[in-house]
Scaffold this motif. Structure first.
Motif, PDB file in Angstrom:
ATOM      1  N   UNK A   1     -53.205  -0.203  23.797  1.00  5.22           N
ATOM      2  CA  UNK A   1     -53.896  -1.480  23.982  1.00  5.22           C
ATOM      3  C   UNK A   1     -52.938  -2.606  23.617  1.00  5.22           C
ATOM      4  N   UNK A   2     -52.993  -3.685  24.423  1.00  5.33           N
ATOM      5  CA  UNK A   2     -52.131  -4.850  24.225  1.00  5.33           C
ATOM      6  C   UNK A   2     -53.033  -6.062  24.020  1.00  5.33           C
ATOM      7  N   UNK A   3     -52.802  -6.788  22.939  1.00  2.00           N
ATOM      8  CA  UNK A   3     -53.589  -7.978  22.628  1.00  2.00           C
ATOM      9  C   UNK A   3     -53.127  -9.134  23.509  1.00  2.00           C
ATOM     10  N   UNK A   4     -54.024  -9.618  24.370  1.00  2.00           N
ATOM     11  CA  UNK A   4     -53.706 -10.789  25.194  1.00  2.00           C
ATOM     12  C   UNK A   4     -54.783 -11.872  25.019  1.00  2.00           C
ATOM     13  N   UNK A   5     -55.352 -11.913  23.817  1.00  2.00           N
ATOM     14  CA  UNK A   5     -56.336 -12.955  23.517  1.00  2.00           C
ATOM     15  C   UNK A   5     -55.587 -14.252  23.227  1.00  2.00           C
ATOM     16  N   UNK A   6     -55.855 -15.301  23.990  1.00  2.00           N
ATOM     17  CA  UNK A   6     -55.181 -16.582  23.741  1.00  2.00           C
ATOM     18  C   UNK A   6     -55.391 -17.027  22.290  1.00  2.00           C
ATOM     19  N   UNK A   7     -54.324 -17.454  21.635  1.00  2.00           N
ATOM     20  CA  UNK A   7     -54.397 -17.934  20.261  1.00  2.00           C
ATOM     21  C   UNK A   7     -54.392 -16.853  19.207  1.00  2.00           C
ATOM     22  N   UNK A   8     -54.367 -15.589  19.609  1.00  2.00           N
ATOM     23  CA  UNK A   8     -54.357 -14.498  18.636  1.00  2.00           C
ATOM     24  C   UNK A   8     -53.016 -14.442  17.919  1.00  2.00           C
TER      25      UNK A   8
END
Length: 185
Positions: A85-92
């Motif tokens: 899994x790759x975190x692509x949440x803006x502002x994370x």
């Protein structure tokens, strides 16, 4: 059930309590109240999916965006995969970071993946049956993804390149850099 939060906030590895004897085994694979206690909210799963793949298959990296984004609870029923899994949440604070864990029929671990993550897996056993619950239905127009062989992410799928089986769609998917530009990150 033991829950271990990964370095990616909101993403949890769930390790079940397994009861084994000479008849076989038993474990609770899903408990709404326990998951609510771990996450701090109650996900409402609306769709279950299952796939079977052979050794070398790499699926991903996929996601759905906007109102059709999905949280997932994933596990392996048969075989073994490297789940990514790759975190692509803006502002994370962990944007662009990823984790890779082995999910197997033996360890019976599950991974809870919040909305805003790319997801994929590679099959490292002869075959694997992969099962996942989703909190939102599939919507083709909201699909997005990144090539699993993106050089910036540099994910080790634990499959030799010459033995990887990747769909044409995934081979032609955008790079992580193109994804960031498109999303103004």
């Amino acid at each position: 059930m033991q829950a271990i939060e990964t370095k990616l906030k909101g993403c949890f590895i769930l390790e079940p309590t397994i009861f084994e004897d000479d008849r076989g085994y038993f474990f609770e694979s899903y408990n709404e109240e326990k998951l609510k206690g771990i996450l701090g909210y109650k996900p409402i799963f609306v769709q279950d999916n299952q796939s079977k793949s052979s050794y070398g298959v790499v699926r991903g990296l996929h996601m759905q965006e906007g109102e059709y984004s999905q949280a997932k609870l994933v596990r392996v029923i048969e075989g073994a995969v490297i789940d990514v899994v790759v975190d692509v949440r803006p502002g994370s604070g962990t944007y662009g970071e990823f984790i890779a864990i082995e999910l197997t029929e033996q360890n019976k671990k599950q991974l809870f993946i919040p909305r805003g993550f790319l997801h994929g897996f590679s099959v490292v056993s002869e075959n694997a049956i992969f099962f996942y619950k989703c909190d939102n239905g599939y919507n083709k127009s909201s699909e997005d993804g990144i090539n699993p062989l993106d050089t910036e992410l540099n994910i080790n799928w634990q499959i030799p390149l010459e033995k990887m089986i990747i769909s044409e769609k995934d081979k032609l998917a955008q790079s992580f850099n193109e994804f960031k530009i498109k999303n103004l990150i």
